[in-house]
Design a protein around this motif. Structure first.
Motif, PDB file in Angstrom:
ATOM      1  N   UNK A 428     -48.105 -14.943  17.777  1.00 16.22           N
ATOM      2  CA  UNK A 428     -47.517 -13.675  18.226  1.00 16.22           C
ATOM      3  C   UNK A 428     -46.107 -13.903  18.773  1.00 16.22           C
ATOM      4  N   UNK A 429     -45.963 -14.955  19.571  1.00 19.81           N
ATOM      5  CA  UNK A 429     -44.631 -15.290  20.085  1.00 19.81           C
ATOM      6  C   UNK A 429     -43.701 -15.670  18.933  1.00 19.81           C
ATOM      7  N   UNK A 430     -44.201 -16.512  18.017  1.00 21.74           N
ATOM      8  CA  UNK A 430     -43.393 -16.971  16.881  1.00 21.74           C
ATOM      9  C   UNK A 430     -42.895 -15.803  16.042  1.00 21.74           C
ATOM     10  N   UNK A 431     -43.756 -14.809  15.842  1.00 24.30           N
ATOM     11  CA  UNK A 431     -43.385 -13.672  14.994  1.00 24.30           C
ATOM     12  C   UNK A 431     -42.260 -12.842  15.588  1.00 24.30           C
ATOM     13  N   UNK A 432     -42.046 -12.966  16.893  1.00 21.52           N
ATOM     14  CA  UNK A 432     -41.013 -12.171  17.554  1.00 21.52           C
ATOM     15  C   UNK A 432     -39.726 -12.945  17.841  1.00 21.52           C
ATOM     16  N   UNK A 433     -39.662 -14.194  17.426  1.00 16.04           N
ATOM     17  CA  UNK A 433     -38.441 -14.979  17.585  1.00 16.04           C
ATOM     18  C   UNK A 433     -37.596 -14.847  16.325  1.00 16.04           C
ATOM     19  N   UNK A 434     -36.327 -14.525  16.489  1.00 22.86           N
ATOM     20  CA  UNK A 434     -35.426 -14.280  15.361  1.00 22.86           C
ATOM     21  C   UNK A 434     -34.851 -15.595  14.846  1.00 22.86           C
ATOM     22  N   UNK A 435     -35.665 -16.326  14.093  1.00 26.88           N
ATOM     23  CA  UNK A 435     -35.230 -17.601  13.515  1.00 26.88           C
ATOM     24  C   UNK A 435     -35.754 -17.719  12.089  1.00 26.88           C
ATOM     25  N   UNK A 436     -35.038 -18.495  11.287  1.00 27.63           N
ATOM     26  CA  UNK A 436     -35.437 -18.683   9.900  1.00 27.63           C
ATOM     27  C   UNK A 436     -36.764 -19.394   9.751  1.00 27.63           C
ATOM     28  N   UNK A 437     -37.031 -20.360  10.629  1.00 21.07           N
ATOM     29  CA  UNK A 437     -38.306 -21.088  10.628  1.00 21.07           C
ATOM     30  C   UNK A 437     -38.783 -21.236  12.060  1.00 21.07           C
ATOM     31  N   UNK A 451     -38.951 -22.660   2.298  1.00 27.63           N
ATOM     32  CA  UNK A 451     -37.596 -22.118   2.224  1.00 27.63           C
ATOM     33  C   UNK A 451     -36.934 -22.281   3.590  1.00 27.63           C
ATOM     34  N   UNK A 452     -35.789 -22.927   3.614  1.00 23.66           N
ATOM     35  CA  UNK A 452     -35.096 -23.235   4.868  1.00 23.66           C
ATOM     36  C   UNK A 452     -33.854 -22.369   4.952  1.00 23.66           C
ATOM     37  N   UNK A 453     -33.844 -21.427   5.914  1.00 24.99           N
ATOM     38  CA  UNK A 453     -32.727 -20.491   6.012  1.00 24.99           C
ATOM     39  C   UNK A 453     -32.497 -20.125   7.468  1.00 24.99           C
ATOM     40  N   UNK A 454     -31.365 -19.494   7.727  1.00 23.29           N
ATOM     41  CA  UNK A 454     -31.026 -19.104   9.084  1.00 23.29           C
ATOM     42  C   UNK A 454     -30.842 -17.605   9.223  1.00 23.29           C
ATOM     43  N   UNK A 455     -31.165 -17.098  10.407  1.00 21.92           N
ATOM     44  CA  UNK A 455     -30.882 -15.707  10.742  1.00 21.92           C
ATOM     45  C   UNK A 455     -29.548 -15.640  11.504  1.00 21.92           C
ATOM     46  N   UNK A 456     -29.042 -14.430  11.620  1.00 21.47           N
ATOM     47  CA  UNK A 456     -27.813 -14.177  12.379  1.00 21.47           C
ATOM     48  C   UNK A 456     -26.687 -15.101  11.896  1.00 21.47           C
ATOM     49  N   UNK A 457     -26.020 -15.821  12.799  1.00 19.32           N
ATOM     50  CA  UNK A 457     -24.871 -16.638  12.399  1.00 19.32           C
ATOM     51  C   UNK A 457     -25.263 -18.057  11.992  1.00 19.32           C
ATOM     52  N   UNK A 458     -26.542 -18.257  11.747  1.00 17.66           N
ATOM     53  CA  UNK A 458     -26.987 -19.573  11.286  1.00 17.66           C
ATOM     54  C   UNK A 458     -26.915 -19.724   9.777  1.00 17.66           C
ATOM     55  N   UNK A 459     -26.464 -18.705   9.074  1.00 21.80           N
ATOM     56  CA  UNK A 459     -26.234 -18.907   7.663  1.00 21.80           C
ATOM     57  C   UNK A 459     -26.512 -17.715   6.778  1.00 21.80           C
ATOM     58  N   UNK A 460     -26.321 -17.947   5.470  1.00 26.89           N
ATOM     59  CA  UNK A 460     -26.610 -16.983   4.416  1.00 26.89           C
ATOM     60  C   UNK A 460     -27.452 -17.677   3.363  1.00 26.89           C
ATOM     61  N   UNK A 461     -28.486 -16.993   2.877  1.00 32.20           N
ATOM     62  CA  UNK A 461     -29.329 -17.602   1.863  1.00 32.20           C
ATOM     63  C   UNK A 461     -30.113 -18.764   2.433  1.00 32.20           C
ATOM     64  N   UNK A 462     -30.550 -19.667   1.562  1.00 36.01           N
ATOM     65  CA  UNK A 462     -31.335 -20.794   2.025  1.00 36.01           C
ATOM     66  C   UNK A 462     -31.518 -21.841   0.953  1.00 36.01           C
TER      67      UNK A 462
END
Length: 488
Positions: A428-437, A451-462
């Motif tokens: 439940x905690x994991x599902x609410x954290x804004x991270x790619x993994x 699939x390894x990707x980032x949210x926000x300013x951590x990247x585009x695509x993966x």
């Protein structure tokens, strides 16, 4: 938890003890263009971060070298494109075997250019085998829809010439594993630009590939600050895969926007770890320490902020400090995990973040002792900025909603970890954290299947997985109608 038992979960069992069968040498380095070694009028020397001694000569690529490499890649694309995937993957398996034969030499070379402890260098060399094994077995997805009127199929076509720009912290994993392997199986020739801080392993790995693959398919260009713009601005390059800083990622994106090149960006992160009060304190403290100190903290996806529930905060801190003191700050010993910071510029940056001369190591090399910062202010540099070194801040928490908010209070979102015996709560905690993994009950461990990707300013695509391979393709939809429509 013993160090070896934790490492057992990390390392891939691909170590080779056989002696090299090919004639490649490890004391001469060149750019690789059209299947051939190419020297140059200007040379560059990287620095061994353990000894601060100058390493081997390696040529600085010119704009003419870039043009020649792209032309060679275009020729290779036309020849390689009709090759069935089974044949491409057969050659990949041959390369895996050749790679294993040079395991020791590659490990030693990686230690020299990057400063990794031997244990960490072995993990990285083995990661190349693991990713190539995975990509040598995958297939393209079959996407088809049919109804009474039509049949709709989606097929994937290679983009063309790709460029992979890799950083200094994982010069093999972030070139050979994450970029070259998916490009080859997707039918795309690729040019690798390694960091000038670590130019040797990628150059040698790609020189090795010439024994297996056709000329122009896998090439390597090392150079100075002009090389990146030449590659990203070249009109015949169709795809850029970049791993590095947010600032440079923005420049790459701007360059690619001029002709709408496909671009994948894997950028920085300030990854949180949330530790709940029901954990095994000693085991979880070891996991968090490994997440923080893996590769001496020089990892885009590693534990950089730790939130520990207030009920166990003090014993957890004591356990993490105790475990950290068992780690060896050097690079040669059996089981050693920590090496120096890779280069002087990063070394000075890390010291500025800590602002404490007591963390300096002794003797030669860019060594810094691992540092745990107890409950710093949330607006402090060590909390707000990614240090990219062996430093981690820790804060207490008690309210679940509040700790999730604090995890997400950052411009980046690459990875995160959650530790709890209550799996439903952890997820439940994991599902609410804004991270790619988000890893549950483990520190950060990217695998080729994910699939390894980032949210926000951590990247585009993966990158990674079948989805990462498809990033080297264009999708084409074939929509066939079974009979003509009567419009009368």
């Amino acid at each position: 938890m013993p160090i070896k038992s934790i490492l057992h979960k990390v390392a891939h069992p691909f170590s080779s003890t056989s002696k090299a069968a090919s004639s490649i040498t490890f004391d001469k380095f060149c750019n690789i263009i059209d299947g051939k070694q190419r020297s140059g009028d200007q040379i560059h020397n990287a620095i061994n971060p353990r000894t601060q001694e100058k390493l081997w000569d390696i040529p600085i690529a010119t704009e003419n070298d870039v043009n020649d490499a792209v032309k060679a890649a275009e020729r290779a694309f036309q020849d390689w494109r009709p090759t069935p995937i089974e044949n491409r993957q057969k050659l990949m398996k041959e390369y895996i075997q050749l790679w294993k034969e040079h395991h020791t030499e590659m490990t030693d070379l990686l230690m020299a250019e990057n400063g990794k402890a031997r244990t960490m260098a072995i993990v990285e060399v083995d990661s190349v085998s693991a990713f190539w094994e995975y990509f040598s077995k995958i297939t393209f997805p079959v996407e088809e829809f049919e109804d009474e009127q039509k049949v709709v199929k989606t097929i994937y076509k290679p983009l063309g010439v790709a460029v992979g720009i890799s950083p200094w912290n994982f010069p093999l994993s972030l070139s050979l594993a994450f970029k070259v392997a998916p490009a080859i199986v997707a039918d795309c020739p690729i040019i690798i630009k390694p960091s000038p801080f670590t130019p040797y392993t990628a150059a040698k790995a790609i020189e090795l590939a010439q024994q297996i693959f056709p000329p122009g398919l896998i090439q390597c260009l090392g150079g100075d600050d002009r090389l990146g713009p030449w590659l990203t601005g070249h009109p015949d390059v169709k795809k850029i895969s970049f791993t590095g800083s947010i600032a440079t990622g923005k420049k790459v994106t701007e360059a690619c926007s001029k002709d709408l090149k496909r671009v994948v960006l894997e950028l920085g992160g300030n990854d949180p770890a949330v530790v709940c009060e029901d954990v095994d304190i000693e085991a979880t403290a070891a996991e968090c320490a490994m997440g923080s100190w893996f590769n001496t903290g020089q990892m885009c996806v590693c534990t950089k902020r730790i939130f520990v529930h207030e009920k166990i905060y003090k014993p957890f801190m004591e356990a993490m400090i105790k475990f950290t003191k068992t780690l060896s700050l050097e690079a040669e010993g059996e089981g050693a995990l920590l090496g120096p910071v890779q280069n002087e510029m990063q070394y000075e940056k890390v010291l500025e973040v800590v602002e404490d001369s007591r963390v300096k190591g002794g003797g030669k090399g860019f060594f810094i002792n691992p540092t745990i910062v107890d409950n710093p202010p949330s607006d402090s540099i060590v909390w707000k900025e990614e240090p990219f070194g062996p430093i981690v801040p820790v804060q207490p928490w008690k309210d679940e909603a509040d700790v999730i908010r604090r995890c997400n209070d950052d411009k980046t979102g690459l990875g995160a970890c959650v530790y709890s015996k209550d799996i439903e709560r952890a997820e439940r905690i994991a599902a609410n954290i804004d991270s790619g993994t988000v890893w549950v009950n483990s520190f950060e461990k990217p695998v080729p299947e994910a699939y390894f990707s980032g949210h926000k300013m951590s990247g585009l695509g993966g990158e990674g997985s079948v989805k990462g391979m498809l990033a080297y393709c264009n999708a084409t939809v074939n929509q066939r109608y079974k009979k003509n429509v009567n419009y009368a």
